[in-house]
Design a protein around this motif. Structure first.
Motif, PDB file in Angstrom:
ATOM      1  N   GLY A   1      87.627 -65.515   0.405  1.00 44.40           N
ATOM      2  CA  GLY A   1      87.886 -64.102   0.718  1.00 44.40           C
ATOM      3  C   GLY A   1      86.785 -63.544   1.618  1.00 44.40           C
ATOM      4  O   GLY A   1      85.910 -64.264   2.082  1.00 44.40           O
ATOM      5  N   VAL A   2      86.858 -62.243   1.830  1.00 46.74           N
ATOM      6  CA  VAL A   2      85.904 -61.599   2.755  1.00 46.74           C
ATOM      7  C   VAL A   2      84.495 -61.622   2.192  1.00 46.74           C
ATOM      8  O   VAL A   2      83.509 -61.811   2.914  1.00 46.74           O
ATOM      9  N   LEU A   3      84.357 -61.455   0.881  1.00 43.43           N
ATOM     10  CA  LEU A   3      83.024 -61.430   0.261  1.00 43.43           C
ATOM     11  C   LEU A   3      82.325 -62.780   0.427  1.00 43.43           C
ATOM     12  O   LEU A   3      81.141 -62.852   0.769  1.00 43.43           O
ATOM     13  N   GLU A   4      83.077 -63.881   0.199  1.00 42.79           N
ATOM     14  CA  GLU A   4      82.482 -65.208   0.361  1.00 42.79           C
ATOM     15  C   GLU A   4      82.089 -65.444   1.813  1.00 42.79           C
ATOM     16  O   GLU A   4      81.046 -66.027   2.102  1.00 42.79           O
ATOM     17  N   GLU A   8      78.469 -66.311   3.283  1.00 39.73           N
ATOM     18  CA  GLU A   8      78.227 -67.490   4.128  1.00 39.73           C
ATOM     19  C   GLU A   8      77.462 -67.112   5.377  1.00 39.73           C
ATOM     20  O   GLU A   8      76.521 -67.785   5.789  1.00 39.73           O
ATOM     21  N   GLN A   9      77.874 -65.965   6.000  1.00 38.80           N
ATOM     22  CA  GLN A   9      77.206 -65.542   7.224  1.00 38.80           C
ATOM     23  C   GLN A   9      75.752 -65.197   6.972  1.00 38.80           C
ATOM     24  O   GLN A   9      74.864 -65.550   7.769  1.00 38.80           O
ATOM     25  N   LEU A  10      75.462 -64.515   5.845  1.00 36.15           N
ATOM     26  CA  LEU A  10      74.085 -64.135   5.539  1.00 36.15           C
ATOM     27  C   LEU A  10      73.232 -65.378   5.312  1.00 36.15           C
ATOM     28  O   LEU A  10      72.107 -65.489   5.807  1.00 36.15           O
ATOM     29  N   LEU A  43      73.621 -63.876  -4.744  1.00 38.15           N
ATOM     30  CA  LEU A  43      73.225 -64.194  -3.374  1.00 38.15           C
ATOM     31  C   LEU A  43      71.795 -64.710  -3.316  1.00 38.15           C
ATOM     32  O   LEU A  43      71.495 -65.680  -2.590  1.00 38.15           O
ATOM     33  N   SER A  44      70.877 -64.109  -4.061  1.00 28.07           N
ATOM     34  CA  SER A  44      69.501 -64.609  -3.986  1.00 28.07           C
ATOM     35  C   SER A  44      69.393 -65.970  -4.661  1.00 28.07           C
ATOM     36  O   SER A  44      68.592 -66.810  -4.254  1.00 28.07           O
ATOM     37  N   CYS A  45      70.226 -66.237  -5.665  1.00 27.20           N
ATOM     38  CA  CYS A  45      70.240 -67.572  -6.273  1.00 27.20           C
ATOM     39  C   CYS A  45      70.700 -68.591  -5.249  1.00 27.20           C
ATOM     40  O   CYS A  45      70.142 -69.693  -5.142  1.00 27.20           O
ATOM     41  N   CYS A  46      71.742 -68.229  -4.459  1.00 27.66           N
ATOM     42  CA  CYS A  46      72.213 -69.135  -3.405  1.00 27.66           C
ATOM     43  C   CYS A  46      71.127 -69.388  -2.374  1.00 27.66           C
ATOM     44  O   CYS A  46      70.953 -70.518  -1.896  1.00 27.66           O
ATOM     45  N   LEU A  47      70.374 -68.334  -2.007  1.00 30.61           N
ATOM     46  CA  LEU A  47      69.308 -68.502  -1.014  1.00 30.61           C
ATOM     47  C   LEU A  47      68.247 -69.467  -1.529  1.00 30.61           C
ATOM     48  O   LEU A  47      67.788 -70.350  -0.800  1.00 30.61           O
ATOM     49  N   ASN A  48      67.839 -69.303  -2.790  1.00 30.31           N
ATOM     50  CA  ASN A  48      66.818 -70.199  -3.336  1.00 30.31           C
ATOM     51  C   ASN A  48      67.324 -71.635  -3.401  1.00 30.31           C
ATOM     52  O   ASN A  48      66.599 -72.583  -3.062  1.00 30.31           O
ATOM     53  N   ALA A  49      68.584 -71.802  -3.830  1.00 28.91           N
ATOM     54  CA  ALA A  49      69.145 -73.155  -3.897  1.00 28.91           C
ATOM     55  C   ALA A  49      69.224 -73.775  -2.513  1.00 28.91           C
ATOM     56  O   ALA A  49      68.942 -74.967  -2.331  1.00 28.91           O
ATOM     57  N   ALA A  50      69.588 -72.971  -1.511  1.00 22.91           N
ATOM     58  CA  ALA A  50      69.701 -73.494  -0.146  1.00 22.91           C
ATOM     59  C   ALA A  50      68.338 -73.968   0.349  1.00 22.91           C
ATOM     60  O   ALA A  50      68.213 -75.031   0.966  1.00 22.91           O
ATOM     61  N   MET A 107      66.361 -61.488   6.146  1.00 24.19           N
ATOM     62  CA  MET A 107      67.709 -60.945   5.980  1.00 24.19           C
ATOM     63  C   MET A 107      67.629 -59.850   4.925  1.00 24.19           C
ATOM     64  O   MET A 107      66.889 -59.984   3.953  1.00 24.19           O
ATOM     65  N   ALA A 108      68.376 -58.760   5.145  1.00 22.92           N
ATOM     66  CA  ALA A 108      68.429 -57.687   4.146  1.00 22.92           C
ATOM     67  C   ALA A 108      69.863 -57.208   4.070  1.00 22.92           C
ATOM     68  O   ALA A 108      70.502 -56.979   5.092  1.00 22.92           O
ATOM     69  N   THR A 109      70.396 -57.061   2.846  1.00 20.86           N
ATOM     70  CA  THR A 109      71.752 -56.558   2.692  1.00 20.86           C
ATOM     71  C   THR A 109      71.777 -55.591   1.513  1.00 20.86           C
ATOM     72  O   THR A 109      71.076 -55.788   0.525  1.00 20.86           O
ATOM     73  N   THR A 110      72.563 -54.522   1.649  1.00 20.27           N
ATOM     74  CA  THR A 110      72.590 -53.478   0.622  1.00 20.27           C
ATOM     75  C   THR A 110      74.022 -53.199   0.207  1.00 20.27           C
ATOM     76  O   THR A 110      74.924 -53.190   1.041  1.00 20.27           O
TER      77      THR A 110
END
Lengths: 148, 256
Positions: A1-4, A8-10, A43-50, A107-110
């Motif tokens: 979906g759009v959220l995923e 992905e883009q971030l 999202l921050s968990c994904c960033l750390n895992a990446a 990167m910053a997202t709100t």
């Protein structure tokens, strides 16, 4: 979906900022993240895992990065690494990707609304918290290389 | 934490470094680069140029670490620094000896899969004693042990099976039977170190033939299939076993 797609883009922007792509021209680097359980701050968990995956694969990086999520509660207090429940009750959720070189923001997202001062305060808190995450990376790598 | 803002390179030799760490070099390296200042005393500055090895990049004040691993230093001939990292994915480097699998024959060249991002090319004349009339007998699916003559990020890698004097020196088509398997690059480097204990201990167990490719591929052949598989299992397990566990495992096998 759009959220995923937006996540992905971030992630992609953050990884492209630190990866030394010049050393691998005409090559696609694909990163696959599988969510096993989501208890908030996804999202921050994904960033750390990446970041840990890129470290483990041996890809050349200019710096390390980590993700920190801040939740702004209705009374103005800042909560770091919120659970799913705290995220729902919060006024705004801010996620920052912070690099290890001088704690620069990649990167910053709100989600939600907050004032500029509140965002600056959240950013300062996130930069302080990033040091703990980088120390965790260092300890993990120590453990791995002490086995051989 | 101090390494992030610049720590002396000599202080961190043998320790874990992470990407983003900045290593500062002693001042005499900068003097050589400028070429303006004369060194009045003989000093302890080594002659020659500093070699910046895998995992490090030159950046302004010093060396920027780009991979995580242990920092190593070799003092001879100008000195060399590099990062010893564990990795499974191979990136072709000129001069490396690797095992390739022939995937296609396109006219006068063979295409080999070496585990990198592109297939390598091998000309049919790059074998010892090969001429236009006397072509080597290479089929799709054969294993070839050769070295890279061209391997950089901009061009397709090229391999040959002869050295600079035209002799094969052990390179060429790997024979029939045997078993090919993949391990991590760090284990290969450990096995290729001089006087490797693992190889010595294994050779006391059974006689066997062994080809080690720097791309993480190992080919083993022993007298029977069972002996071959035993050696394969021990080599694969060597990555995670300590020296005592390995000696125990070998003692059990030689007792049988």
């Amino acid at each position: 979906g759009v959220l995923e797609r937006s996540r992905e883009q971030l992630l992609r922007q953050t990884c492209e900022a630190v990866l030394l792509g010049v050393l691998h021209p005409r090559t696609a680097i694909s990163l696959v993240l599988q969510v096993l359980s989501d208890a908030g701050s996804l999202l921050s968990c994904c960033l750390n895992a990446a970041c840990m995956a890129l470290l483990d694969a041996g890809l050349p990086l200019a710096a390390l990065f980590c993700g920190v999520t801040c939740a702004l509660q209705p009374d103005g207090t800042i909560l770091l690494d919120p659970t799913a429940r705290q995220e729902q009750e919060a006024r705004a959720i801010l996620t920052f990707a912070i690099a290890s070189s001088n704690r620069k923001v990649l990167m910053a997202t709100t989600k939600g609304s907050c004032s500029v001062e509140e965002m600056q305060q959240c950013l300062a808190a996130a930069q302080r918290a990033a040091s703990t995450i980088f120390q965790f990376y260092r300890d993990s790598v120590h453990r791995r290389y002490s086995k051989s | 934490m101090t390494a992030e803002h610049g720590a002396a390179a000599e202080a961190l030799v043998g320790q874990v470094v992470l990407p983003g760490d900045l290593l500062l070099l002693p001042a005499h390296y900068d003097e050589d680069a400028e070429g303006e200042r004369l060194r009045l005393s003989a000093g302890t500055a080594p002659q020659g140029r500093l070699l910046c090895g895998p995992g490090l990049r030159r950046s302004g004040a010093g060396l920027l670490v780009t991979k995580c691993g242990l920092l190593r230093h070799r003092p001879g001939g100008g000195g060399a620094y590099w990062v010893d990292s564990q990795q499974k994915r191979y990136v072709p480097v000129k001069g490396d000896h690797v095992i390739g699998i022939v995937t296609a024959k396109a006219g006068d060249v063979f295409r080999l899969d070496v585990g990198g991002s592109e297939p390598a090319s091998l000309s049919y004349l790059a074998f010892e004693g090969a001429t236009k009339r006397n072509r080597p007998n290479v089929q799709v699916g054969d294993l070839i042990y050769g070295q890279f003559v061209v391997a950089n990020k901009d061009m397709e890698p090229e391999m040959v099976c002869i050295d600079s004097s035209g002799k094969s020196s052990g390179m060429g088509i790997i024979g029939q039977d045997g078993f090919l398997f993949k391990v991590s690059l760090g284990l290969i480097r450990k096995l290729l170190a001089p006087k490797c204990e693992i190889i010595q201990e294994l050779s006391q167990l059974y006689p066997f033939e062994l080809v080690l490719g720097m791309n993480g591929r190992i080919w083993v052949k022993a007298k029977t299939v069972q002996q071959t598989l035993i050696i394969v299992n021990i080599l694969e397990a060597c990555e995670y076993m300590t020296a005592e566990q390995r000696k125990q495992a070998l003692a059990k096998l030689s007792g049988n």
